[in-house]
Write an enzyme that holds these catalytic residues in place. Structure first.
Site, PDB file in Angstrom:
ATOM      1  CB  CYS A 112      -0.882   0.012   1.245  1.00  0.00           C
ATOM      2  SG  CYS A 112      -1.702  -1.553   1.589  1.00  0.00           S
TER       3      CYS A 112
ATOM      4  CB  ILE B  52      -4.415  -1.096  -2.080  1.00  0.00           C
ATOM      5  CG1 ILE B  52      -3.973   0.313  -1.643  1.00  0.00           C
ATOM      6  CG2 ILE B  52      -3.462  -2.171  -1.538  1.00  0.00           C
ATOM      7  CD1 ILE B  52      -2.672   0.805  -2.240  1.00  0.00           C
TER       8      ILE B  52
ATOM      9  NE  ARG C  54       9.212   1.282 -12.319  1.00  0.00           N
ATOM     10  CZ  ARG C  54       9.583   2.434 -11.802  1.00  0.00           C
ATOM     11  NH1 ARG C  54      10.805   2.867 -11.969  1.00  0.00           N
ATOM     12  NH2 ARG C  54       8.733   3.148 -11.100  1.00  0.00           N
TER      13      ARG C  54
ATOM     14  CE  LYS D  51     -10.370 -18.804 -47.494  1.00  0.00           C
ATOM     15  NZ  LYS D  51     -10.094 -19.394 -46.224  1.00  0.00           N
TER      16      LYS D  51
ATOM     17  CD  GLN E  34       2.626  -5.380 -49.160  1.00  0.00           C
ATOM     18  OE1 GLN E  34       2.670  -4.159 -48.956  1.00  0.00           O
ATOM     19  NE2 GLN E  34       3.471  -5.993 -49.958  1.00  0.00           N
TER      20      GLN E  34
ATOM     21  N   GLY F  14     -15.418  -6.614 -36.483  1.00  0.00           N
ATOM     22  CA  GLY F  14     -16.597  -6.578 -35.602  1.00  0.00           C
ATOM     23  C   GLY F  14     -16.517  -7.609 -34.491  1.00  0.00           C
TER      24      GLY F  14
ATOM     25  CD  GLU G   9       4.845  -2.805  -9.678  1.00  0.00           C
ATOM     26  OE1 GLU G   9       6.060  -2.526  -9.554  1.00  0.00           O
ATOM     27  OE2 GLU G   9       4.355  -3.899  -9.429  1.00  0.00           O
TER      28      GLU G   9
ATOM     29  CB  SER H 166       4.018   5.283 -20.266  1.00  0.00           C
ATOM     30  OG  SER H 166       3.660   3.944 -20.491  1.00  0.00           O
TER      31      SER H 166
HETATM   32  C1  LIG Z   1      -5.629  -1.593 -11.025  1.00  0.00           C
HETATM   33  C2  LIG Z   1      -4.638  -0.830 -10.208  1.00  0.00           C
HETATM   34  C3  LIG Z   1      -3.867  -1.497  -9.261  1.00  0.00           C
HETATM   35  C4  LIG Z   1      -2.958  -0.777  -8.483  1.00  0.00           C
HETATM   36  N1  LIG Z   1      -2.272  -1.435  -7.487  1.00  0.00           N
HETATM   37  C5  LIG Z   1      -1.520  -0.707  -6.618  1.00  0.00           C
HETATM   38  C6  LIG Z   1      -0.952  -1.335  -5.462  1.00  0.00           C
HETATM   39  O1  LIG Z   1      -1.094  -2.542  -5.248  1.00  0.00           O
HETATM   40  N2  LIG Z   1      -0.249  -0.553  -4.605  1.00  0.00           N
HETATM   41  C7  LIG Z   1      -0.083   0.781  -4.798  1.00  0.00           C
HETATM   42  O2  LIG Z   1       0.549   1.422  -3.978  1.00  0.00           O
HETATM   43  N3  LIG Z   1      -0.613   1.400  -5.877  1.00  0.00           N
HETATM   44  C8  LIG Z   1      -1.340   0.694  -6.786  1.00  0.00           C
HETATM   45  N4  LIG Z   1      -1.910   1.318  -7.863  1.00  0.00           N
HETATM   46  C9  LIG Z   1      -1.750   2.766  -8.033  1.00  0.00           C
HETATM   47  C10 LIG Z   1      -0.850   3.117  -9.207  1.00  0.00           C
HETATM   48  O3  LIG Z   1       0.470   2.778  -8.929  1.00  0.00           O
HETATM   49  C11 LIG Z   1      -1.066   4.621  -9.500  1.00  0.00           C
HETATM   50  O4  LIG Z   1      -2.363   4.769 -10.041  1.00  0.00           O
HETATM   51  C12 LIG Z   1      -0.019   5.148 -10.466  1.00  0.00           C
HETATM   52  O5  LIG Z   1       1.224   5.197  -9.849  1.00  0.00           O
HETATM   53  C13 LIG Z   1      -0.367   6.538 -11.003  1.00  0.00           C
HETATM   54  O6  LIG Z   1      -0.692   7.428  -9.988  1.00  0.00           O
HETATM   55  P1  LIG Z   1      -2.009   8.347 -10.103  1.00  0.00           P
HETATM   56  O7  LIG Z   1      -3.116   7.424 -10.465  1.00  0.00           O
HETATM   57  O8  LIG Z   1      -2.135   9.156  -8.877  1.00  0.00           O
HETATM   58  O9  LIG Z   1      -1.731   9.272 -11.342  1.00  0.00           O
HETATM   59  P2  LIG Z   1      -1.015  10.710 -11.303  1.00  0.00           P
HETATM   60  O10 LIG Z   1       0.256  10.612 -10.573  1.00  0.00           O
HETATM   61  O11 LIG Z   1      -2.001  11.720 -10.846  1.00  0.00           O
HETATM   62  O12 LIG Z   1      -0.717  10.925 -12.835  1.00  0.00           O
HETATM   63  C14 LIG Z   1      -1.728  11.330 -13.747  1.00  0.00           C
HETATM   64  C15 LIG Z   1      -1.068  11.548 -15.111  1.00  0.00           C
HETATM   65  O13 LIG Z   1      -0.058  12.575 -14.997  1.00  0.00           O
HETATM   66  C16 LIG Z   1       1.183  12.068 -15.436  1.00  0.00           C
HETATM   67  N5  LIG Z   1       2.278  12.643 -14.628  1.00  0.00           N
HETATM   68  C17 LIG Z   1       2.343  12.755 -13.283  1.00  0.00           C
HETATM   69  N6  LIG Z   1       3.512  13.303 -12.917  1.00  0.00           N
HETATM   70  C18 LIG Z   1       4.210  13.521 -14.053  1.00  0.00           C
HETATM   71  C19 LIG Z   1       5.500  14.068 -14.344  1.00  0.00           C
HETATM   72  N7  LIG Z   1       6.328  14.478 -13.378  1.00  0.00           N
HETATM   73  N8  LIG Z   1       5.891  14.133 -15.637  1.00  0.00           N
HETATM   74  C20 LIG Z   1       5.068  13.707 -16.634  1.00  0.00           C
HETATM   75  N9  LIG Z   1       3.841  13.207 -16.420  1.00  0.00           N
HETATM   76  C21 LIG Z   1       3.422  13.098 -15.152  1.00  0.00           C
HETATM   77  C22 LIG Z   1       1.096  10.564 -15.237  1.00  0.00           C
HETATM   78  O14 LIG Z   1       2.008   9.860 -16.060  1.00  0.00           O
HETATM   79  C23 LIG Z   1      -0.358  10.294 -15.622  1.00  0.00           C
HETATM   80  O15 LIG Z   1      -0.466  10.217 -17.012  1.00  0.00           O
HETATM   81  C24 LIG Z   1      -2.788   0.603  -8.687  1.00  0.00           C
HETATM   82  C25 LIG Z   1      -3.547   1.258  -9.667  1.00  0.00           C
HETATM   83  C26 LIG Z   1      -4.468   0.563 -10.409  1.00  0.00           C
HETATM   84  C27 LIG Z   1      -5.299   1.321 -11.403  1.00  0.00           C
END
Ligand SMILES: Cc1cc2nc3c(=O)[nH]c(=O)nc-3n(C[C@H](O)[C@H](O)[C@H](O)COP(=O)(O)OP(=O)(O)OC[C@H]3O[C@@H](n4cnc5c(N)ncnc54)[C@H](O)[C@@H]3O)c2cc1C
Length: 403
Positions: free
Chosen positions: A128, A163, A263, A289, A299, A360, A383, A386
């Site tokens: 968490c 989480i 990662r 087909k 292609q 479809g 984690e 991108s």
């Molecule tokens: C199904 C699921 C399972 C998960 N499991 C866990 C878990 O077990 N434990 C846990 O701790 N978390 C977990 N998470 C949380 C996950 O790690 C976060 O959602 C993730 O790190 C993104 O954080 P955020 O959602 O607050 O997005 P934000 O940080 O608010 O980001 C929103 C957008 O802004 C972009 N952004 C933010 N900062 C920057 C920057 N400096 N430069 C460029 N772009 C930026 C991000 O890339 C994203 O596109 C889970 C999430 C999901 C959806």
């Protein structure tokens, strides 16, 4: 140091075949049902535990492999079966990695097995970190941990968001701020033992994909835990805080250390999903087909498949390199982030192209490719999104603090 080789050894080939068969016989046939139900697939995880695929021994053996390749190979096969069920099987590993990354050997021996239970009594772990206002920016966690010296107890308050296994886990590993003004350098990781008063499940999220995996808020209200539940111990934390106050610390954050090490494994998850969609689309394109010939004879379709195959292979090479480096000398240029970033984006592209190739049919729930597309997307978010991977890579290659 183990040699880097693209030929898997006999043990690895055996593990790959064994898991692939489980994915074919058990995971795939269950995937649609558990995606629709949006519930944790307990019977499937129990079956995985019975054959030794879910549990401490499996994780220890895979992680103990000196080449580093066994774990990504195993994960690719599990996620080829299904990503939602795959997360249900692999999700506890995050908590285990959090304990292994920050705990003492005694803490590992005590708590890691409790993240898995036994084949007859399966348990889960949850890691968490994220909060409603702190996902990518893990340095600004609001969950507080305050030390009660008189009782040698820690008191935790806060809310964790998204989480995996949150609230249904036996063991919750929680990262919290001890000295918030020190940001990431003032944080520590804590074990919340089973049935601790004050920990509860908040909302359970309804999700776009990996719907068989359970994702919830975790609410901590005056959660009291013994001093021994601080991972790494008080002495180590005090020394780290002193360095941070004197501004001489490395800036290393517990959560970040765990994420970095996991990662390539997340990349392997995405790879499994991408391969599933590619194989399905290739078979379909040879059968379907249009205008009197198989659609692969165009292609426009064949080149899509060529790109899919190339990007999938490139993802695997990056993942294997990163997994090998993690055991043999460590990362130099954020190779772990590169592998996760590239494989995740590839999985989204490949699964989208697979829908396009199926037309479809691809858009309906009759066929699995729409599910794979939904499942692929999470890998560009959790984690480290991108964009965060790009940030880590650009800092590593430039040596500059790119914002
Ligand atoms: C199904 C699921 C399972 C998960 N499991 C866990 C878990 O077990 N434990 C846990 O701790 N978390 C977990 N998470 C949380 C996950 O790690 C976060 O959602 C993730 O790190 C993104 O954080 P955020 O959602 O607050 O997005 P934000 O940080 O608010 O980001 C929103 C957008 O802004 C972009 N952004 C933010 N900062 C920057 C920057 N400096 N430069 C460029 N772009 C930026 C991000 O890339 C994203 O596109 C889970 C999430 C999901 C959806």
């Amino acid at each position: 140091m183990a040699d880097f080789s693209l030929s898997l050894n006999d043990d690895q080939l055996q593990i790959k075949d064994w898991i692939h068969q489980f994915a074919v016989d058990v995971i795939r046939p269950a995937a649609h049902e558990w995606d629709e139900r949006e519930e944790f697939p307990w019977p499937i995880v129990q079956e995985a535990a019975k054959i030794g695929l879910y549990g401490l021994d499996f994780i220890m053996n895979s992680m103990g492999d000196p080449t580093g390749l066994t774990l990504p190979v195993a994960i690719e096969e599990i996620f080829w079966g299904d990503a939602g069920i795959g997360m249900a099987i692999m999700g506890s590993g995050l908590a285990a990695a959090g304990i292994a990354g920050n705990g003492t050997p005694e803490q590992m021996i005590e708590w890691v097995p409790q993240c898995y239970g036994t084949p007859d009594d399966v348990k889960l772990g949850a890691f968490c970190v994220s909060e409603p206002d702190a996902g990518s920016d893990v340095s600004s966690l609001r969950t507080r941990a305050v030390y009660d010296q008189a009782k040698d107890e820690w008191v935790l308050n806060g809310t964790k968001a998204w989480i995996t296994n949150g609230g249904i886990a036996n063991i919750h590993v929680v990262v919290a701020a001890v000295e918030p003004e020190l940001k990431g350098r003032g944080q520590a990781s804590f074990i919340i033992p089973p049935n601790t008063k004050g920990l509860s499940m908040g909302q359970k999220y309804k999700k776009h994909g990996i719907r068989a995996s359970h994702t919830s808020e975790v609410v901590l209200e005056d959660v009291r835990i013994p001093g021994s539940c601080l991972l790494g111990g008080k002495e180590k934390l005090d020394a780290k805080l002193a360095r941070a106050r004197a501004n001489t610390s490395s800036g290393k954050q517990p959560a970040m250390a765990t994420f970095e090490a996991t990662r390539p494994a997340v990349g392997a998850q995405a790879l499994g999903v991408a391969r599933a969609a590619y194989e399905f689309a290739l078979d379909y394109a040879k059968e379907r087909k249009a205008f009197g010939r198989a659609i692969i004879m165009n292609q426009a379709i064949a080149f899509k498949l060529a790109n899919m195959a190339t990007e999938i292979d490139a993802s695997r090479l990056l993942i294997w390199r990163a997994a090998w480096l993690s055991k043999n000398g460590g990362f130099k240029n954020a190779e772990g982030s590169m592998s996760k970033y590239y494989a995740s984006e590839t999985a989204v592209r490949v699964t989208e192209d697979a829908i396009q190739i199926l037309g479809g049919y691809g858009y309906t729930r009759e066929y699995p490719v729409e599910r794979w597309h939904r499942d692929a997307k999470i890998h560009t978010i959790f984690e480290g999104t991108s964009e965060i991977q790009q940030l880590v890579i650009s800092r590593a290659i430039s040596g500059l603090r790119i914002e």
